[in-house]
Design a protein around this motif. Structure first.
Motif, PDB file in Angstrom:
ATOM      1  N   VAL A  29       0.791  -1.165  -0.133  1.00 46.15           N
ATOM      2  CA  VAL A  29      -0.015   0.149   0.081  1.00 46.15           C
ATOM      3  C   VAL A  29       0.899   1.146   0.101  1.00 46.15           C
ATOM      4  N   GLY A  30       1.842   1.470   0.900  1.00 47.42           N
ATOM      5  CA  GLY A  30       2.672   2.542   0.923  1.00 47.42           C
ATOM      6  C   GLY A  30       3.645   2.612  -0.299  1.00 47.42           C
ATOM      7  N   GLY A  31       4.031   1.639  -0.713  1.00 42.92           N
ATOM      8  CA  GLY A  31       5.156   1.783  -1.802  1.00 42.92           C
ATOM      9  C   GLY A  31       4.486   1.990  -3.485  1.00 42.92           C
ATOM     10  N   TYR A  32       3.135   1.857  -3.549  1.00 38.33           N
ATOM     11  CA  TYR A  32       2.562   2.071  -4.837  1.00 38.33           C
ATOM     12  C   TYR A  32       1.223   2.756  -4.999  1.00 38.33           C
ATOM     13  N   ASP A  33       0.892   3.439  -5.912  1.00 39.99           N
ATOM     14  CA  ASP A  33      -0.331   4.024  -5.914  1.00 39.99           C
ATOM     15  C   ASP A  33      -1.315   3.105  -6.694  1.00 39.99           C
ATOM     16  N   PHE A  34      -1.221   1.831  -6.484  1.00 36.90           N
ATOM     17  CA  PHE A  34      -1.858   0.669  -7.032  1.00 36.90           C
ATOM     18  C   PHE A  34      -2.786   0.078  -6.121  1.00 36.90           C
ATOM     19  N   VAL A  35      -3.594   0.936  -5.338  1.00 36.63           N
ATOM     20  CA  VAL A  35      -4.644   0.339  -4.480  1.00 36.63           C
ATOM     21  C   VAL A  35      -5.977   0.139  -5.096  1.00 36.63           C
ATOM     22  N   SER A  36      -6.653  -0.734  -5.011  1.00 37.80           N
ATOM     23  CA  SER A  36      -8.027  -0.760  -5.419  1.00 37.80           C
ATOM     24  C   SER A  36      -9.090  -1.465  -4.278  1.00 37.80           C
ATOM     25  N   TRP A  37     -10.237  -1.251  -4.954  1.00 35.21           N
ATOM     26  CA  TRP A  37     -11.292  -1.603  -3.792  1.00 35.21           C
ATOM     27  C   TRP A  37     -12.318  -2.101  -4.610  1.00 35.21           C
ATOM     28  N   TYR A  38     -12.909  -3.385  -4.071  1.00 36.76           N
ATOM     29  CA  TYR A  38     -14.072  -4.367  -4.371  1.00 36.76           C
ATOM     30  C   TYR A  38     -15.222  -4.458  -3.688  1.00 36.76           C
ATOM     31  N   GLN A  39     -16.185  -4.568  -4.366  1.00 38.76           N
ATOM     32  CA  GLN A  39     -17.461  -4.895  -3.715  1.00 38.76           C
ATOM     33  C   GLN A  39     -17.912  -6.267  -4.014  1.00 38.76           C
ATOM     34  N   GLN A  40     -18.505  -7.006  -2.946  1.00 37.02           N
ATOM     35  CA  GLN A  40     -18.911  -8.181  -3.201  1.00 37.02           C
ATOM     36  C   GLN A  40     -20.131  -8.524  -2.460  1.00 37.02           C
ATOM     37  N   HIS A  41     -21.217  -8.795  -3.277  1.00 37.31           N
ATOM     38  CA  HIS A  41     -22.481  -9.101  -2.610  1.00 37.31           C
ATOM     39  C   HIS A  41     -22.634 -10.542  -2.489  1.00 37.31           C
ATOM     40  N   PRO A  42     -23.375 -11.217  -1.674  1.00 36.93           N
ATOM     41  CA  PRO A  42     -23.448 -12.423  -1.377  1.00 36.93           C
ATOM     42  C   PRO A  42     -23.879 -13.434  -2.791  1.00 36.93           C
ATOM     43  N   GLY A  43     -22.880 -14.498  -3.095  1.00 33.63           N
ATOM     44  CA  GLY A  43     -23.130 -15.384  -4.045  1.00 33.63           C
ATOM     45  C   GLY A  43     -22.538 -14.795  -5.520  1.00 33.63           C
ATOM     46  N   TYR A  51      -9.926   2.203  -8.419  1.00 30.43           N
ATOM     47  CA  TYR A  51      -8.596   1.642  -8.643  1.00 30.43           C
ATOM     48  C   TYR A  51      -7.704   2.941  -8.591  1.00 30.43           C
ATOM     49  N   GLU A  52      -6.124   2.499  -8.596  1.00 28.67           N
ATOM     50  CA  GLU A  52      -5.256   3.586  -8.433  1.00 28.67           C
ATOM     51  C   GLU A  52      -5.551   4.761  -7.440  1.00 28.67           C
ATOM     52  N   VAL A  53      -6.095   4.248  -6.248  1.00 26.52           N
ATOM     53  CA  VAL A  53      -6.172   4.928  -5.106  1.00 26.52           C
ATOM     54  C   VAL A  53      -7.550   5.643  -4.994  1.00 26.52           C
ATOM     55  N   THR A  54      -7.673   6.411  -6.031  1.00 20.65           N
ATOM     56  CA  THR A  54      -8.876   7.506  -6.000  1.00 20.65           C
ATOM     57  C   THR A  54      -9.837   7.491  -7.387  1.00 20.65           C
ATOM     58  N   LYS A  55      -9.375   6.729  -8.243  1.00 19.28           N
ATOM     59  CA  LYS A  55     -10.139   6.780  -9.490  1.00 19.28           C
ATOM     60  C   LYS A  55     -11.440   5.652  -9.596  1.00 19.28           C
ATOM     61  N   ARG A  56     -12.456   6.275 -10.176  1.00 18.59           N
ATOM     62  CA  ARG A  56     -13.642   5.396 -10.276  1.00 18.59           C
ATOM     63  C   ARG A  56     -13.812   4.794 -11.762  1.00 18.59           C
ATOM     64  N   PRO A  57     -14.087   3.552 -11.822  1.00 12.34           N
ATOM     65  CA  PRO A  57     -14.548   3.014 -13.086  1.00 12.34           C
ATOM     66  C   PRO A  57     -15.806   3.695 -13.512  1.00 12.34           C
ATOM     67  N   SER A  58     -15.874   3.658 -14.886  1.00  4.80           N
ATOM     68  CA  SER A  58     -17.127   4.094 -15.439  1.00  4.80           C
ATOM     69  C   SER A  58     -18.458   3.083 -14.844  1.00  4.80           C
ATOM     70  N   GLY A  59     -19.554   3.898 -14.410  1.00  3.98           N
ATOM     71  CA  GLY A  59     -20.526   3.341 -13.799  1.00  3.98           C
ATOM     72  C   GLY A  59     -20.682   3.178 -12.368  1.00  3.98           C
ATOM     73  N   VAL A  60     -19.434   3.432 -11.901  1.00  2.00           N
ATOM     74  CA  VAL A  60     -19.525   3.523 -10.235  1.00  2.00           C
ATOM     75  C   VAL A  60     -19.952   4.922  -9.624  1.00  2.00           C
ATOM     76  N   SER A  61     -20.743   4.938  -8.723  1.00  4.98           N
ATOM     77  CA  SER A  61     -21.222   6.299  -8.473  1.00  4.98           C
ATOM     78  C   SER A  61     -20.378   7.012  -7.443  1.00  4.98           C
ATOM     79  N   ASN A  62     -20.477   8.415  -7.766  1.00  4.78           N
ATOM     80  CA  ASN A  62     -19.656   9.188  -7.065  1.00  4.78           C
ATOM     81  C   ASN A  62     -19.728   9.442  -5.800  1.00  4.78           C
ATOM     82  N   ARG A  63     -20.480   8.690  -4.919  1.00  6.73           N
ATOM     83  CA  ARG A  63     -20.590   8.220  -3.520  1.00  6.73           C
ATOM     84  C   ARG A  63     -19.602   7.626  -2.995  1.00  6.73           C
ATOM     85  N   PHE A  64     -18.704   6.937  -3.856  1.00 10.14           N
ATOM     86  CA  PHE A  64     -17.709   6.056  -3.564  1.00 10.14           C
ATOM     87  C   PHE A  64     -16.517   6.762  -3.697  1.00 10.14           C
TER      88      PHE A  64
END
Lengths: 111, 117
Positions: A29-43, A51-64
Motif C-alpha cells: 500500500v505505501g509503496g505504490y499508488d495501485f490500491v483498488s477496492w472491490y464490492q462483493q454481494h453474497p453469491g 482503482y489507483e487509490v482514487t479513480k472510479r471506473p465508469s458506472g460507479v457512483s461518485n458516492r464512492f
C-alpha cells in the motif's frame, strides 16, 4: 492471515457516510499508488469500485471515493444506501510474492 | 459487453488434478494480462496466478508453485489453470479476471473446486 488489514465490520444508517481502512506496509500500500477496492454481494463475483487509490471506473457512483496516507488506504461511501450493504476488499500491488494482495474484507451493514 | 465464463470445476480427491477454463468475450483478450483469484468458503480473496497478454511471463503465489500452471490460447480467447497435486486447502471458488495496471477490472462468475475424499 490476510496481507492487508481491514476491520471485520462497519455499519451506518441510510444517508450517512462510512470509511473503511486498509493497512499494509511500504512493500504494498505505501509503496505504490495501485490500491483498488472491490464490492462483493453474497453469491456474486467481486466488482471493481476504486482503482489507483482514487479513480472510479465508469458506472460507479461518485458516492464512492478513495484516499491514501502512508501505508493506509481508505474507502469512503457517502449517502449510504441499502444496496451498498456488501463485503468490501482492498487490494494492492506488492513488490514480493505474492505480487497481488488483498485485505480480509469488511462487511458493511446498512442499518 | 465483457464476459468471462469459467468451467471445469468440481469434486476431486486429494492428490488429484483438474483443469479450469475461462472463455472471454467482449474485449481484446490478447491485449490483457489475466489472473486467477480464489476464495475459500466463507473467506477472503487470494490471488493465485497471472499471465502476460502474450503468455511470455507467468507468476504464482508461493503456495501453488510447482502444482498449478496458468496458460492461455489467444486464438480461442481462453485462459486455463491446470491444478495438480490438489490439497484440501485448495478448496475454493476460482475466478478468472482481467488485469490491467495491477487492478482486476472484470471477473467471471467463478467455479467451485472441492478437494475431498
Amino acid at each position: 492471515q490476510s496481507a492487508l488489514s481491514q476491520p471485520a465490520s462497519v455499519s451506518g444508517s441510510p444517508g450517512q457516510s462510512i470509511t473503511i481502512s486498509c493497512t499494509g506496509t511500504s512493500s504494498d500500500v505505501g509503496g505504490y499508488d495501485f490500491v483498488s477496492w472491490y464490492q462483493q454481494h453474497p453469491g456474486e463475483a467481486p466488482r471493481l469500485m476504486i482503482y489507483e487509490v482514487t479513480k472510479r471506473p465508469s458506472g460507479v457512483s461518485n458516492r464512492f471515493s478513495g484516499s491514501k496516507s502512508g501505508n493506509t488506504a481508505s474507502l469512503t461511501i457517502s449517502g449510504l444506501q441499502t444496496e451498498d450493504e456488501a463485503v468490501y476488499y482492498c487490494g494492492s500491488k506488492r513488490n514480493t510474492n505474492p505480487f497481488r494482495v488483498f485485505g480480509g474484507g469488511t462487511k458493511l451493514t446498512v442499518l | 459487453e465483457v464476459q468471462l465464463v469459467e468451467s471445469g470445476g468440481g469434486l476431486v480427491q486429494p492428490g488429484g488434478s483438474l483443469r479450469l477454463s475461462c472463455v472471454a468475450s467482449g474485449f481484446n483478450f490478447n491485449t490483457y494480462w489475466m489472473s486467477w483469484v480464489r476464495q475459500a468458503p466463507g473467506k477472503g480473496l487470494e490471488w493465485v496466478a497471472n499471465i502476460k497478454h502474450d503468455g511470455s511471463a507467468t507468476y504464482y503465489v508461493d503456495s501453488v508453485k510447482g502444482r498449478f500452471t496458468i496458460s492461455r490460447d489467444n486464438t480461442k480467447n481462453s485462459l486455463y489453470l491446470q491444478l495438480n497435486s490438489l490439497r484440501a486447502e485448495d478448496t475454493a471458488v476460482y475466478y478468472c479476471a482481467t488485469e490491467e495496471w495491477n487492478r482486476f477490472d472484470f471477473w467471471g462468475q467463478g467455479d467451485l473446486v472441492t478437494v475431498s475424499s
